[in-house]
Design an enzyme around this catalytic site. Structure first.
Site, short mmCIF file in Angstrom:
data_model
loop_
_atom_site.label_atom_id
_atom_site.label_comp_id
_atom_site.label_asym_id
_atom_site.label_seq_id
_atom_site.Cartn_x
_atom_site.Cartn_y
_atom_site.Cartn_z
N ARG A 1 0.82 -1.21 0.00
CA ARG A 1 0.00 0.00 0.00
C ARG A 1 0.85 1.26 0.00
O ARG A 1 0.43 2.30 -0.50
CB ARG A 1 -0.91 0.02 1.23
CG ARG A 1 -2.09 -0.92 1.19
CD ARG A 1 -3.06 -0.59 2.31
NE ARG A 1 -4.09 -1.60 2.42
CZ ARG A 1 -4.11 -2.54 3.36
NH1 ARG A 1 -3.15 -2.56 4.27
NH2 ARG A 1 -5.08 -3.43 3.42
N VAL B 1 -9.02 -1.02 -4.97
CA VAL B 1 -8.14 -2.17 -4.74
C VAL B 1 -7.29 -1.99 -3.48
O VAL B 1 -7.12 -0.88 -2.98
CB VAL B 1 -7.24 -2.44 -5.95
CG1 VAL B 1 -8.06 -2.73 -7.19
CG2 VAL B 1 -6.30 -1.25 -6.22
N GLU B 2 -6.74 -3.10 -3.01
CA GLU B 2 -5.90 -3.16 -1.81
C GLU B 2 -6.60 -2.53 -0.60
O GLU B 2 -5.99 -1.82 0.20
CB GLU B 2 -4.53 -2.54 -2.06
CG GLU B 2 -3.68 -3.33 -3.04
CD GLU B 2 -2.23 -2.89 -3.08
OE1 GLU B 2 -1.79 -2.21 -2.14
OE2 GLU B 2 -1.55 -3.22 -4.05
N GLY B 3 -7.90 -2.81 -0.48
CA GLY B 3 -8.68 -2.27 0.62
C GLY B 3 -9.51 -1.10 0.16
O GLY B 3 -8.98 -0.06 -0.20
#
Length: 820
Positions: free
Chosen positions: A379, A500-502
């Site tokens: 992230r 994406v990625e949370g």
């Protein structure tokens, strides 16, 4: 000594000791000395002294005699704490413990160690990394045409794929001993950002294997045998990885995985071995359609206890690495979020041996920690890099466009309404570059989980703001899609980065403060551990240290708020000094508000997502503002940065006050909310954001060629050709700078009606005839005006081309049928 004076002295002493953070013993001694002095000076008599001894002496004895304190006070507090302690699942616990805390801890605790920040050495690109950025990355970018990739091929061209594999773009994080490049997090961030400035599709393709992917998991957790088997192929590009985590039933809540593996015996390569039957359905997996190696997350069950633990059946989330050609694996179809490869993966009772578990059977059930730690680092690299690329490109192109494009006889960048947007583009770009560099450098130092969550959420949201502002300024020029449009791919990609990625909503409302408060606080998590271990002795030490901490932070917040941060210390002199003081003030405010809130609400705060999100906003702004101060300091505090520093800090401080105000207005206990408001805003709110004068300065400066402009938009790909999207605008802008006095002279003559003719050629001829311009000057104006007109045009396509876009068999022919 009068009674009134003695009361004033008492209040002043209480304030001073709370502000300085004196120990319990010092408070006790000071109390005894105070009442003894009152007796000596005759303010109280023997009866008063006796009453004081009973009222104050009893607590002094209780709190300073350990056995009495524990049995009479701490024991009851311990029972109450355990009663309100929120339940914590194994996945939540592992998420809290995964990764590391870093600079955000200092900003949370109310007394930041500025010397650590200023002495922290941000990562510098090595000569090898700089060469790769300037050469291999530049060469790759030159191969790419995002319009063609998005609309004609729906894929990276074959030569691009080959170049990516050959030059190890998929292996930036793989160590050199395994054949990779072994680059720093900052190098990965900068390379991905440069690629994204040319082709977001390619940037996503490159970034995923260097973020959450089999390569990273193998490097950190794989056995030597697994590393030797897989890493060389991942490094040289002969193996293409993907990682299957998300699915129809699971997105941000990875703990809800429905995919499972059953430990059992079976046949593998002609031999009976102990292995796993994997059943899974994954969706939205980047690189899945072309992957040869699949990383999988699933829940592992061992009903026959073949792993050796007779008391354990459910091992929880586990990660494994399997070949894409294993029998039973279905892979190859595509989703269509854009042109980058993304698709589903299915498997029904796919049998693989136990050594497919990343880290071997000993790591069974350890997958959640692996995922959280790797996601935390990713992230901080990938999505901030994409956001930075979009911001830098928007900054550079919008500045040029604002000076080239004229309306109502003025460059549109001179209109104050436009400058509000361009100043925001400039200020956020400055803030984002500071945050990108510091966060990536932090990832090179450790695996910060809270910092990277903040970077992912805020930088993708700022990307949304910056690109929207750039689109507004460009108007129709930004709307019409085609090879000339340098904004549309960033605009279209915004939802991808946000999701994406949370997902951003959950990252803000659940992760940043929810995880940050527990991990960053010096006492809360240790107190929770003491409660779970039923350790009264440890809890006693923690509790009373916590009380002293809270009293001190409350006093500091009130004092700094009352006196305008004047008493806070700054580590530097000059223009930035006041901002260090202000951040320390609000850091103290966050510390005390967090303590009061957690003490009042306990586990209920977990469900009050809006309140949690606002405190997360405060913590985030403190981090990003401090990152901006760090960037300004490391760049040598250049004069040309000062206005941008003022803008960023003005907006950050206003955002902090806004978040605090919204939090306090909605806190459920109104009396406690009022008490906290006195501590945070004893003199009211003071920060209103950037002034119009500052907005005007940034709005003017974005249109000026300067070393600052080049630095703030460094390491993006600008087209070499005058016919490329960005090259066209760059060339027109540079030419305008050279001939602008002549062009303005001509433009004014037209506006005054001094020239004859209905078009530029006729008017230029008239200007020469009337000695307003020389022939050479007229030729320069004509050359620029041709460039200007070409720069403001949008693409137009032949009907044949648009019809042929439906046919995927003639890509190369279609490229030739564009009509601009």
């Amino acid at each position: 000594m009068s009674v009134l004076l003695s009361i004033v002295i008492a209040l002043a002493a209480i304030w001073f000791m709370a502000y300085k953070g004196y120990s319990r013993v010092t408070w006790s001694i000071a109390t005894v000395v105070y009442f003894a002095a009152l007796a000596v000076f005759g303010v109280i008599g023997p009866v008063g002294l006796l009453i004081a001894a009973v009222v104050f002496g009893t607590p002094i004895v209780v709190f300073n005699v350990e056995s009495l304190r524990k049995s009479w006070v701490t024991k009851k507090a311990f029972a109450g704490f355990k009663a309100v302690l929120p339940p914590m699942s194994d996945t939540e616990r592992e998420a809290l413990e995964a990764g590391a805390t870093w600079w955000e801890t200092e900003m949370f605790r109310g007394k930041p160690d500025w010397s650590y920040l200023l002495n922290f050495k941000r990562t510098q690109l090595t000569d090898e990394e700089r060469s790769f950025l300037d050469n291999e990355t530049d060469t790759l970018c030159a191969m790419l045409d995002e319009w063609e990739i998005l609309n004609e091929r729906h894929d990276i061209p074959p030569e691009g794929w080959d170049y990516i594999r050959e030059h190890k773009f998929f292996a930036m994080l793989i160590p050199k001993e395994h054949g990779g490049l072994g680059f720093s997090a900052l190098a990965q961030s900068t390379i991905v950002a440069k690629i994204a400035s040319r082709s977001l599709t390619t940037a996503v393709t490159v970034m995923v294997p260097n973020s959450l992917g089999p390569g990273e998991l193998l490097v950190h957790y794989g056995t030597k045998e697994q590393q030797d088997k897989w890493l060389p192929g991942l490094a040289d590009g002969s193996q293409i990885p993907c990682f299957g985590l998300t699915g129809p039933e699971v997105g941000s809540d990875a703990g809800a995985l429905p995919d499972y593996g059953i430990v059992t015996k079976g046949q593998y390569n002609g031999e009976e071995v102990v292995g796993m039957k994997l059943t899974f359905s994954k969706r939205w997996i980047t690189l899945a359609p072309v992957a040869t190696v699949i990383g999988l997350a699933f829940k592992l069950q061992d009903p026959e206890h073949l792993l050796g633990d007779e008391n354990k059946t459910d091992y929880g989330i586990t990660c494994a690495l399997i070949s894409a050609d294993e029998p039973g694996v279905e892979i190859g179809k595509r989703h269509f979020p854009g042109a980058f490869m993304n698709g589903p993966i299915h498997g029904n009772e796919v049998f693989v041996p136990l050594d497919a578990i990343i880290g071997g059977p000993e790591r069974a059930g350890g997958g959640w920690r692996m995922l959280v730690e790797c996601l935390s680092a990713g992230r901080g690299i990938s999505l901030p890099a994409l956001s930075s690329a979009a911001a830098k490109m928007s900054y550079r192109m919008t500045g040029a466009w604002g000076r080239i494009r004229r309306q109502f006889k003025l460059p549109i960048g001179k209109f104050e309404g436009v400058q509000e947007a361009t100043a925001r583009i400039s200020g956020l770009n400055y803030k984002m570059e500071a945050a990108r560099i510091l966060t990536a450098s932090g990832v090179d130092e450790c695996t910060p989980s809270v910092v990277t969550a903040m970077a992912k959420y805020h930088m993708t949201e700022w990307m949304r703001t910056v690109v929207n502002d750039a689109m507004d300024v460009h108007g129709g020029r930004g709307i019409q899609q085609g090879p000339r449009n340098y904004l549309s791919s960033s605009y279209v990609s915004i939802p991808i980065a946000i999701t994406v990625e949370g997902a951003n909503i959950l990252t803000r409302s659940l992760m940043i403060f929810g995880q940050g408060a527990i991990r960053c606080h010096p006492y809360v998590f240790p107190e929770m551990e003491a409660a779970r271990d039923d350790n009264l002795d440890e809890f006693d030490d923690l509790l009373w240290s916590h009380v002293g901490y809270s009293v001190n932070r409350g006093a500091r917040s009130f004092t700094f708020g009352l006196f305008g941060s004047f008493l806070a210390k700054a580590p530097v002199d000059g223009v930035a000094a006041t901002y260090y003081r202000k951040l320390e003030r609000f850091s103290s405010s966050l510390a005390i508000v967090s303590d009061v809130t957690m003490g009042m609400m306990g586990g209920e705060l977990k469900r009050k997502e809006l309140l949690s999100a606002r405190l997360g906003d405060v913590l985030s702004e403190l981090y990003f503002a401090s990152a901006t101060l760090k960037y300004f300091h490391d760049e040598g505090q250049p004069a040309e940065d000062v206005d941008h520093l003022h803008y960023v800090m003005a907006e950050s401080l206003a955002n902090i006050e806004k978040a605090f105000d919204a939090f306090l207005r909605n806190f459920p206990n109104r009396f406690v909310a009022g008490f906290m408001r006195v501590l945070v805003f004893p003199a009211g709110r003071r920060h209103k954001g950037a002034t119009d004068a500052l907005i005007n300065k940034l709005g003017d400066f974005i249109m000026e060629p300067s070393a600052f402009r080049d630095r703030l938009s460094s390491d993006i790909y600008l087209g070499k050709s005058k016919d490329s999207a960005t090259g066209r605008m760059e060339h027109a802008f540079k030419t305008l700078i050279e001939v602008e006095p002549l062009y303005d002279k001509f433009f004014k003559a037209v506006a005054k009606g001094q020239l004859e003719g209905l078009n530029v050629d006729a008017r230029l001829k008239s200007a020469v005839e009337k000695d307003i311009l020389t022939q050479d000057e007229a030729d320069q104006v004509k050359a620029y005006d041709d460039l200007r007109y070409d720069a403001i045009l949008t693409d137009a396509f032949s009907p044949e081309y648009l019809a042929d876009m439906k046919n995927q068999d003639h890509v190369d022919d279609r490229v030739e049928t564009r009509v601009a």
